[in-house]
Design an enzyme around this catalytic site. Structure first.
Site, short mmCIF file in Angstrom:
data_model
loop_
_atom_site.label_atom_id
_atom_site.label_comp_id
_atom_site.label_asym_id
_atom_site.label_seq_id
_atom_site.Cartn_x
_atom_site.Cartn_y
_atom_site.Cartn_z
N SER A 1 0.85 -1.19 0.00
CA SER A 1 0.00 0.00 0.00
C SER A 1 0.89 1.24 0.00
CB SER A 1 -0.89 0.01 1.26
OG SER A 1 -1.55 1.25 1.41
N TYR B 1 -2.22 0.03 10.75
CA TYR B 1 -2.29 -0.43 9.36
C TYR B 1 -1.00 -0.09 8.61
CZ TYR B 1 -3.85 -0.89 4.53
OH TYR B 1 -3.96 -1.24 3.20
#
Length: 258
Positions: free
Chosen positions: A138, A151
């Site tokens: 990501s 995250y």
């Protein structure tokens, strides 16, 4: 790599880009092997696929089950040509409000799940002298932002793992790719952002899952080691590395809208 007739193991294939991967790989003549915890959802997705495919229940946090399922796939097809470590989720919350369990659970799925699957598949690829591993990371693995400490940490771990393993795999015939997308319009945000505020604020920046998967397949076909999506975000990362203080001032208004 020509992906026609390649055996493609996809984790987290029950929704989001994992489900789109199954569709696009099948359309290109590959043989997608769909895995996730929910067999009902997998069967629903598989029902719309043409050509050969397979479905297996697999929880990436269960080491024994991961090795068992990989063994079953090898027994059925004789090989795994492509492993796509896609399973993962996020929870957006301030650090002071986040329970320790959320950090542990996200790391167990997003990072350790990827490690488990890679450990199970890689020996077979090494024996065959070929294969491609794709780790869906990501932009959060390169640029942290408010309310994503847990995250972002998992995705930083994924990129560190990927870059290190790539060095180990030189001259083995096995390739490894990191895909670093920005926010994607998928059910990911049902859990990550239940209020919908973040999605509303970055709707203009959202990627279509079909676009992400198209770029992922292109990276496999062209053996590209890393791809940032969208292009403008990749430029932002370069700016961040060159001028971190300036970037924080310019980007915080967008990145902190959670």
């Amino acid at each position: 790599m020509n992906i026609s007739n390649k055996i493609v193991l996809i984790t987290g294939a029950s929704s989001g880009i994992g489900a789109v991967m199954a569709q696009q790989f099948a359309a290109k003549g590959a043989i997608p092997v769909l895995t996730a915890r929910s067999t009902n959802k997998l069967e629903e997705i598989a029902s719309g696929l043409q050509g050969q495919h397979a479905v297996y229940e697999m929880d990436v946090t269960n080491t024994e089950q991961v090795h068992d399922v990989v063994g079953q796939i090898i027994a059925k097809f004789g090989r795994i040509d492509i492993l796509i470590n896609n399973a993962g989720y996020g929870i957006f919350e301030s650090f002071t409000a986040a329970p320790l369990a959320h950090f542990e659970e996200m790391m167990n799925v997003n990072y350790m799940g990827l490690v488990r699957c890679t450990q199970a598949v890689l020996p077979h690829m090494l024996k065959a002298g070929s294969g491609h591993i794709v780790n869906v990371a990501s932009m959060a693995g390169k640029i942290g932002s408010a309310k994503s400490t847990g995250y972002s940490a998992t995705k930083h771990a994924v990129l560190g793992f990927t870059n290190s393993l790539r060095q180990e795999l030189i001259r083995t015939g096995i390739s490894i790719t990191a895909i670093n997308p920005g926010p994607i319009s998928t059910p990911f945000f049902d859990k990550a952002d239940p209020s919908g505020n973040y999605v509303k604020n970055v709707a203009w920046f959202m990627l279509k899952p079909e676009k992400v998967v198209k770029e992922l397949i292109h990276a496999i076909e062209r053996n590209i080691p890393e791809k940032d999506l969208p292009f403008v975000a990749g430029m932002g990362i370069k700016l961040f590395h060159l001028f971190p203080r300036m970037f924080d001032r310019l980007a915080s208004g967008i990145l902190n809208k959670k």
